[in-house]
Design a protein around this motif. Structure first.
Motif, PDB file in Angstrom:
ATOM      1  N   LYS A   1       1.205  -1.371  -0.299  1.00 23.61           N
ATOM      2  CA  LYS A   1      -0.193   0.067   0.104  1.00 23.61           C
ATOM      3  C   LYS A   1       1.207   1.588  -0.469  1.00 23.61           C
ATOM      4  CE  LYS A   1      -3.590  -2.154   2.570  1.00 23.61           C
ATOM      5  NZ  LYS A   1      -4.194  -2.261   3.776  1.00 23.61           N
ATOM      6  N   ALA A   2       1.356   2.300  -0.828  1.00 27.27           N
ATOM      7  CA  ALA A   2       1.306   3.638  -1.195  1.00 27.27           C
ATOM      8  C   ALA A   2       1.367   4.232  -0.279  1.00 27.27           C
ATOM      9  CB  ALA A   2       0.671   3.995  -2.442  1.00 27.27           C
ATOM     10  N   GLY A   3       0.179   3.973   1.100  1.00 25.26           N
ATOM     11  CA  GLY A   3       0.682   5.066   2.597  1.00 25.26           C
ATOM     12  C   GLY A   3       0.846   4.434   3.151  1.00 25.26           C
ATOM     13  N   GLU A   4       1.407   2.955   3.300  1.00 23.33           N
ATOM     14  CA  GLU A   4       2.068   2.650   4.171  1.00 23.33           C
ATOM     15  C   GLU A   4       3.912   2.097   3.633  1.00 23.33           C
ATOM     16  OE1 GLU A   4       0.697  -1.498   4.923  1.00 23.33           O
ATOM     17  OE2 GLU A   4      -1.151  -0.515   6.187  1.00 23.33           O
ATOM     18  N   ILE A   5       4.767   3.072   2.264  1.00 25.31           N
ATOM     19  CA  ILE A   5       5.553   2.958   1.807  1.00 25.31           C
ATOM     20  C   ILE A   5       6.024   4.477   2.048  1.00 25.31           C
ATOM     21  CG2 ILE A   5       6.661   2.544   0.316  1.00 25.31           C
ATOM     22  CD1 ILE A   5       4.828   0.343  -1.118  1.00 25.31           C
TER      23      ILE A   5
ATOM     24  N   THR B   1       5.495   8.489   2.635  1.00 27.98           N
ATOM     25  CA  THR B   1       5.045   9.855   3.250  1.00 27.98           C
ATOM     26  C   THR B   1       3.866  10.607   2.278  1.00 27.98           C
ATOM     27  OG1 THR B   1       5.881  11.258   2.639  1.00 27.98           O
ATOM     28  CG2 THR B   1       7.251  10.641   4.409  1.00 27.98           C
ATOM     29  N   GLU B   2       2.520  10.825   3.969  1.00 30.09           N
ATOM     30  CA  GLU B   2       1.681  11.601   2.420  1.00 30.09           C
ATOM     31  C   GLU B   2       2.300  12.840   2.390  1.00 30.09           C
ATOM     32  OE1 GLU B   2      -2.174  14.095   4.950  1.00 30.09           O
ATOM     33  OE2 GLU B   2      -1.564  11.743   5.785  1.00 30.09           O
ATOM     34  N   GLN B   3       3.470  13.414   2.041  1.00 33.59           N
ATOM     35  CA  GLN B   3       3.715  14.679   1.621  1.00 33.59           C
ATOM     36  C   GLN B   3       4.379  14.624   0.212  1.00 33.59           C
ATOM     37  OE1 GLN B   3       6.858  16.882   3.421  1.00 33.59           O
ATOM     38  NE2 GLN B   3       7.698  17.754   1.881  1.00 33.59           N
ATOM     39  N   PHE B   4       4.567  13.501   0.299  1.00 38.76           N
ATOM     40  CA  PHE B   4       5.236  12.596  -0.947  1.00 38.76           C
ATOM     41  C   PHE B   4       4.327  12.232  -2.376  1.00 38.76           C
ATOM     42  CE2 PHE B   4       7.135   9.542  -3.834  1.00 38.76           C
ATOM     43  CZ  PHE B   4       8.600  10.093  -4.291  1.00 38.76           C
ATOM     44  N   ILE B   5       3.275  11.316  -1.079  1.00 39.48           N
ATOM     45  CA  ILE B   5       2.197  11.083  -2.457  1.00 39.48           C
ATOM     46  C   ILE B   5       2.001  12.462  -2.866  1.00 39.48           C
ATOM     47  CG2 ILE B   5       0.421   9.752  -2.281  1.00 39.48           C
ATOM     48  CD1 ILE B   5       1.088   7.937  -0.288  1.00 39.48           C
ATOM     49  N   SER B   6       1.098  13.338  -2.150  1.00 36.38           N
ATOM     50  CA  SER B   6       0.413  14.788  -2.489  1.00 36.38           C
ATOM     51  C   SER B   6       1.431  15.197  -3.744  1.00 36.38           C
ATOM     52  CB  SER B   6       0.173  15.472  -0.750  1.00 36.38           C
ATOM     53  OG  SER B   6      -0.250  16.541  -1.713  1.00 36.38           O
ATOM     54  N   SER B   7       2.555  15.023  -3.734  1.00 35.33           N
ATOM     55  CA  SER B   7       3.700  16.142  -4.405  1.00 35.33           C
ATOM     56  C   SER B   7       3.408  15.394  -5.447  1.00 35.33           C
ATOM     57  CB  SER B   7       5.038  16.519  -3.864  1.00 35.33           C
ATOM     58  OG  SER B   7       5.712  16.431  -4.416  1.00 35.33           O
ATOM     59  N   MET B   8       3.354  14.025  -5.224  1.00 37.88           N
ATOM     60  CA  MET B   8       3.850  13.120  -7.213  1.00 37.88           C
ATOM     61  C   MET B   8       1.718  13.324  -7.625  1.00 37.88           C
ATOM     62  SD  MET B   8       6.120  11.920  -7.689  1.00 37.88           S
ATOM     63  CE  MET B   8       7.441  13.207  -7.341  1.00 37.88           C
TER      64      MET B   8
ATOM     65  N   PRO C   1       8.164  -7.712  -5.109  1.00 32.97           N
ATOM     66  CA  PRO C   1       6.112  -7.327  -5.151  1.00 32.97           C
ATOM     67  C   PRO C   1       6.543  -7.725  -6.608  1.00 32.97           C
ATOM     68  CG  PRO C   1       6.939  -5.150  -4.179  1.00 32.97           C
ATOM     69  CD  PRO C   1       8.315  -5.555  -4.900  1.00 32.97           C
ATOM     70  N   HIS C   2       5.415  -8.847  -6.238  1.00 33.02           N
ATOM     71  CA  HIS C   2       4.496  -9.454  -7.060  1.00 33.02           C
ATOM     72  C   HIS C   2       3.596  -8.810  -8.004  1.00 33.02           C
ATOM     73  CE1 HIS C   2       2.644 -13.158  -9.107  1.00 33.02           C
ATOM     74  NE2 HIS C   2       1.749 -12.000  -9.228  1.00 33.02           N
ATOM     75  N   PHE C   3       3.585  -7.393  -8.038  1.00 32.44           N
ATOM     76  CA  PHE C   3       2.676  -6.624  -8.931  1.00 32.44           C
ATOM     77  C   PHE C   3       3.561  -6.087  -9.999  1.00 32.44           C
ATOM     78  CE2 PHE C   3       3.356  -4.095  -4.995  1.00 32.44           C
ATOM     79  CZ  PHE C   3       4.062  -2.267  -6.219  1.00 32.44           C
TER      80      PHE C   3
END
Length: 130
Positions: free
Chosen positions: A32-36, A38-45, A84-86
């Motif tokens: 899960k991206a949210g567990e890998i 930071t919220e700031q990095f995800i938001s930035s992307m 990761p399999h995905f």
């Protein structure tokens, strides 16, 4: 510190888990991206705020505009935490859609569990290439 196109980032600005080297960066604790990240990095992307990092990721994406011209065999454990399999499934799907000669072998277990099956299957595939 990590450097992307001249910009410097602390590991803690990207990952939510301890990352001190490249190996730790790929040893993700979750799918899960949210567990890998930071919220700031995800938001930035998500908002394309950090164009340099976004462009670097796109530039280094082997699935965009490229496909193999020789056979490629993906071997993937369904619960693999190292690769990761995905990742294997996504690469297989993209290369297949682009006309690549690819095959995906999926195994129960993690990165190490299917070693014997992988080895035997690999030998059979290599024999077909001769």
């Amino acid at each position: 510190m990590l450097s992307f196109s001249g910009a410097e980032y602390k590991a803690g600005e990207i990952w939510q888990y301890p990352v001190n080297d490249q190996l730790q960066a790929i040893m993700v604790p979750s799918l899960k991206a949210g567990e890998i990240y930071t919220e700031q990095f995800i938001s930035s992307m998500a908002n394309d705020n950090d164009i340099m990092v976004t462009n670097l990721l796109r530039k280094n994406d082997l699935t965009l505009g490229w496909y193999p011209v020789k056979p490629v065999y993906f071997h993937s454990g369904k619960t693999d935490k190292i690769v990761p399999h995905f990742n294997s499934v996504e690469a297989y799907n993209v290369f297949s859609l682009q006309g690549g000669n690819v095959k995906l072998y999926e195994y129960e277990g993690d990165h190490n569990t299917p070693v014997a099956d992988y080895y035997l299957t690999m030998l059979e595939d290599f024999k077909k290439l001769q």
